[in-house]
Design a protein around this motif. Structure first.
Motif, short mmCIF file in Angstrom:
data_model
loop_
_atom_site.label_atom_id
_atom_site.label_comp_id
_atom_site.label_asym_id
_atom_site.label_seq_id
_atom_site.Cartn_x
_atom_site.Cartn_y
_atom_site.Cartn_z
N VAL A 122 36.17 7.75 69.54
CA VAL A 122 36.81 7.17 68.45
C VAL A 122 35.85 6.50 67.73
N GLU A 125 33.98 8.62 65.40
CA GLU A 125 34.88 9.16 64.27
C GLU A 125 34.99 7.83 63.28
N GLU A 126 35.23 6.60 63.70
CA GLU A 126 35.22 5.50 62.83
C GLU A 126 33.77 5.23 62.04
N LYS A 128 31.95 7.67 61.27
CA LYS A 128 31.75 8.61 60.13
C LYS A 128 32.65 8.25 59.00
N GLN A 129 33.84 7.85 59.41
CA GLN A 129 35.01 7.88 58.35
C GLN A 129 34.61 6.62 57.36
N ASN A 133 30.96 9.02 55.62
CA ASN A 133 31.99 10.00 54.63
C ASN A 133 32.49 9.23 53.39
N PRO A 135 31.72 7.41 49.64
CA PRO A 135 30.57 7.19 48.57
C PRO A 135 30.20 5.62 48.75
N GLN B 148 35.35 11.57 45.46
CA GLN B 148 34.55 12.01 46.46
C GLN B 148 35.07 11.94 48.01
N LYS B 149 36.23 11.06 47.94
CA LYS B 149 36.74 10.71 49.40
C LYS B 149 37.57 12.01 49.91
N VAL B 150 37.60 12.51 51.17
CA VAL B 150 38.45 13.68 51.27
C VAL B 150 39.91 13.17 51.28
N ASP B 246 29.77 19.19 51.80
CA ASP B 246 28.90 18.06 52.55
C ASP B 246 29.60 17.08 53.62
N ALA B 247 30.99 17.33 53.31
CA ALA B 247 31.85 16.29 54.16
C ALA B 247 31.71 16.56 55.73
N ILE B 248 31.68 15.49 56.06
CA ILE B 248 31.63 15.48 57.75
C ILE B 248 32.93 15.08 58.42
N GLN B 249 33.86 14.58 57.85
CA GLN B 249 35.16 14.61 58.06
C GLN B 249 36.26 15.58 57.32
N TYR B 294 39.68 12.62 68.58
CA TYR B 294 39.17 13.39 67.40
C TYR B 294 39.37 12.51 66.29
N THR B 295 39.73 11.37 66.28
CA THR B 295 39.86 10.65 64.94
C THR B 295 39.78 9.09 65.27
N TYR B 296 39.56 8.36 64.32
CA TYR B 296 39.70 6.83 64.40
C TYR B 296 41.09 6.47 64.18
N GLU B 316 42.19 11.47 59.29
CA GLU B 316 40.85 12.17 59.13
C GLU B 316 40.14 12.49 60.40
N GLY B 318 37.12 14.83 62.68
CA GLY B 318 35.84 15.41 62.76
C GLY B 318 35.91 16.91 62.12
#
Lengths: 411, 418
Positions: A122, A125-126, A128-129, A133, A135, B148-150, B246-249, B294-296, B316, B318
């Motif tokens: 978790v 993922e935090e 990364k988020q 991920n 800008p 740029q944000k998914v 290029d996104a990682i999520q 899988y997620t935050y 969001e 992985g």
């Protein structure tokens, strides 16, 4: 004026009570005196990972959230470089449920391998988020090590890199808990529609028998004074060039903090601020420009950041920022402008103290900083700031030799 | 003392709501005033029927709102902001699909001055070209960052597919729409939508002549003529994906058109939604965050506007587990269709929701929001009492029936970006 009463248990737990008879709710806030600054440099991100593990069940209670929700409550927590803060909000008559849950996890965590495995994922993922991920998401991962070379403020709360989190072992977790999560390393503030004697009785009932454990003494390497201009440029896939300048300043409880906060407001808060008027409206060099103070407890920062209008060079942009900073010590601030930022502060202060949660948290943080008596003095401190103070602040701190600048160049 | 046993707790089954006082100003302007406040904080919302659904050109409603206090050639935005700031005032512009307006914040002692700055600025507003140019440049940069944000890409694909790209609710702005803006259009939008009587919501202690100040101000407006924009929406079902190399999520948004708050299934579905994805202990969080990591975070909810409502799930995850996550989202729906929820889980969610009501209604600033919900959705004053009763009455069977009625995979729009 926030009113409170306090007492301390034999095991060292400090407890403060704040009554509010106008709400049906109660808030329990526990601040542990542990943040990312207490981490081993090869195991960063741990205080924050640990915050996640604190919801994975304790010695006698399998799940933290479910019983709280059953009692109509809600909880959350946050970690920063200085502290870790846990809070519960629930109907006042169910206060005991929160005390039962919080006391059991202060007693001992469940330490299940499953919880560690999942929370590692978790948090990754935090990471990364929020940091990778987005800008400009990695700005603080880059900027901190430029500013601090010795002090553990050199890494972000999330950690230096994902590997540190991925490699955390159960052994690390256990020793971190027993080192930092002791009653003597915490302050608990209880607020709401409650009675002091009843609260005290319940606190003694649930927290009284938690062993005192060894007191952790923080010994961190002090960051030497900075006397050189530092700079770094990175290239990223972002829409526009951006600049971040950090100036080291005093700790959160020093008089300089209040001066710095007002200076940041007059430069960067709202549309009448100097940055907005000069850098965005007049010169059109920036599309966004702000200033704020970090409020670090040991060694704070004054931060200036901005996004450059396309076609503007870093040197033009930087020069314009320096011109604004230099104006502060070259020309005295007029009274009207100073009154303006003080008035704005006063309004936000009154609004921020409306919710019970904020009052309770404020008490907890001031106590943890060792300045509980000052929780009601902040307005006076801001009011006492003079244009001379501002001039001096700018003259000694907002100078190139005290600056660390990160430039983000758009790919 | 047995630490494994939960202490006794009580769940209140009532909510003591205080409604604001209704004061008729002039020309159809109505003020709702929540005056029982123990400190000096004052908040005033001024709301017009001027949301994005009323525009015939994208971004017009948003820029008219953004530039409401940018003054005129005679009174600059700088002067306006200087004055506003001097009195310690803050303001925030409000905009959604239906409504637009401004919220003023200040302290009792300054509120008359703060309002006076606002009303002067409002009366001279003529949307100068240089102000438009400045705001446009700022907005374009923000827009590019958001692009740029998914999660933003995902939402921008979701909206037109949910409502239909040509409908008032389905429109999404593009970069080129910024260039098409001009001052004349903003003035026209302002004259049509901001010259009719707004609704005012006031919270806090004000000086006794403040209400008279508002009454005088309200004389400037025309009585609104109710326009009934009835809209039809056609949802696209199935999957839509946007690849961001290029996104990682990957951001995921799944949803469907639903009903408004007056629908007989609304209360029950809110309870079902809470179990499914509406709180920290939800099925989606338990599975996708707390079991699989899988997620935050993941959540679901209902959004209700004047002419439509929809249900959605957002997260969001992985990039490598995108398909697994979507599968699990539907698995959790299916579980609620196939098996009734346990009494224990149901009690937990009922209690949690009742606690949540208390939190939502705590304090005057919160209570005025509760009232706005009733007011804008044209709900009876008994709405919250009815809601609480419906929560008490819900059974595992009634929730399973609702799951079977609305959790239909073929009727869902599935959007992913990343």
């Amino acid at each position: 004026m926030i009113e409170f009463e306090k007492f301390e248990l034999d095991n060292g737990l400090k407890v403060i009570f704040h009554q509010d008879l106008t709400t049906p709710m109660a808030v329990v806030d526990i601040v542990y005196n542990v943040g990312a600054r207490d981490e081993n440099e090869n195991r960063t991100g741990f205080a924050h990972l640990f915050e996640h593990l604190m919801f994975g069940g304790s010695k006698n209670i399998e799940n933290f959230d479910a019983p709280l929700q059953m009692a109509g409550g809600e909880c959350n927590a946050f970690t920063n470089n200085d502290i870790t803060n846990y809070y519960d909000i629930l109907p006042a008559q169910n206060l005991e449920t929160a005390l039962w849950l919080e006391s059991d996890r202060m007693l001992e965590l469940a330490f299940t391998p499953k919880s560690l495995e999942v929370q590692r994922n978790v948090v990754i993922e935090e990471f990364k988020q929020r940091y990778l991920n987005q800008p400009y998401g990695d700005v603080w991962l880059e900027l901190r090590p430029l500013i601090y070379q010795q002090h553990p403020y050199k890494w972000a709360t999330i950690g230096k890199n994902i590997d540190h989190i991925a490699d955390a072992t159960m052994e690390d977790v256990k020793s971190f808990f027993f080192k930092h999560y002791s009653p003597s390393n915490a302050t608990m503030v209880i607020g709401g529609n409650l009675d002091f004697d009843e609260v005290k009785e319940l606190v003694i009932k649930w927290f009284g028998d938690i062993p005192a454990r060894e007191k952790y003494e923080r010994k961190l390497s002090a960051e030497p004074a900075q006397n050189e201009k530092r700079e770094k440029t990175i290239v990223r896939d972002v829409p526009s060039d951006a600049i971040y300048m950090a100036f080291r300043m005093a700790e959160r409880t020093s008089p300089d903090f209040y001066v710095g906060d007002l200076v940041s407001d007059l430069l960067g808060r709202g549309k009448s601020s100097r940055f907005f008027q000069e850098l965005i409206t007049e010169k059109k060099l920036f599309t966004q420009a702000s200033a704020y103070v970090s409020g670090g407890w040991e060694d704070g920062l004054f931060i200036v950041s901005g996004q450059l209008t396309s076609g503007v060079s870093f040197s033009e942009a930087e020069e314009a920022i320096w011109l604004e900073l230099n104006k502060l010590h070259l020309n005295p601030i007029d009274e009207r402008e100073l009154t303006k930022v003080k008035n704005k502060f006063k309004t936000s202060k009154v609004f921020s103290e409306q919710p019970l949660m904020n009052r309770v948290m404020n008490i907890a943080l001031f106590d943890m900083m060792g300045k509980l008596d000052e929780v009601n003095n902040e307005l006076q401190k801001y009011d006492a700031v003079t244009s001379e103070n501002i001039k001096n602040f700018a003259k000694y701190l907002l100078i190139p030799e005290n600056s660390s600048t990160l430039k983000i160049k758009a790919k | 003392m047995d630490r494994t046993l939960s202490p006794k707790f009580v769940i209140a089954d009532q909510l003591d709501l205080i409604f604001p006082e209704r004061i008729e100003l002039k020309n159809g302007c109505v003020l709702y005033w929540m005056k029982d406040v123990k400190d000096e904080a004052v908040k005033l919302d001024i709301d017009w029927e001027a949301g994005t659904k009323y525009q015939d050109q994208k971004l017009i409603s948003s820029f008219t709102n953004k530039l409401l206090l940018s003054g005129s050639e005679e009174l600059s935005s700088k002067q306006i902001d200087e004055e506003m700031d001097f009195y310690g005032g803050f303001y925030q512009m409000q905009l959604d699909k239906d409504h637009a307006g401004i919220t003023l914040y200040g302290l009792t002692e300054n509120m008359n001055d703060i309002f006076s700055v606002f009303s002067k600025a409002f009366s001279v507003a003529n949307f100068p070209q240089n102000e438009l140019d400045k705001e446009r440049t700022i907005a374009i940069e923000k827009f590019k960052i958001e692009q740029q944000k998914v999660k933003v890409i995902c939402r921008q694909l979701f909206t037109p597919n949910l409502f239909g790209a040509d409908t008032a609710y389905g429109q999404v702005a593009e970069l080129s729409d910024f260039d098409a803006l001009n001052s004349d259009e903003l003035r026209r939008f302002f004259n049509t939508h901001y010259k009719t009587a707004p609704t005012l919501f006031l919270t806090g202690n004000v000086n006794k002549d403040f209400i008279e100040v508002l009454r005088d101000w309200s004389a400037n407006f025309q009585t609104p003529i109710k326009t009934n924009l009835i809209q039809e929406f056609t949802q696209t079902n199935g999957r839509v994906h946007h690849e961001k190399v290029d996104a990682i999520q990957t951001a995921i948004r799944i949803g469907r058109l639903m009903f408004d708050k007056k629908h007989p299934d609304y209360f029950g579905f809110q309870l079902l939604n809470t179990i499914y994805g509406g709180y920290f202990g939800s099925r989606l969080m338990a599975n996708i965050r707390e079991d699989k990591g899988y997620t935050y975070g993941i959540g679901s909810g209902m959004a209700v506007m004047q002419d439509a409502g929809y249900f959605f799930i957002a997260t969001e995850v992985g990039k490598d587990v995108k398909d697994d996550a979507v599968k699990e989202i539907f698995n959790e729906m299916n579980k609620l269709k196939e098996a009734p929820v346990s009494e224990e889980e149901l009690t937990k969610v009922k209690n949690y929701m009742l606690g949540e009501f208390l939190r939502q209604a705590d304090g005057p600033m919160a209570l005025i929001e509760v009232f706005k919900n009733i007011y804008y959705n044209k709900l009876p004053k008994s709405y919250y009492a009815d809601f609480i009763q419906a929560i008490h009455d819900a059974t595992p069977q009634s929730l399973q029936d609702l799951a079977n009625k609305y959790f239909v995979e073929e009727e869902m729009l599935v959007v992913t970006a990343g």
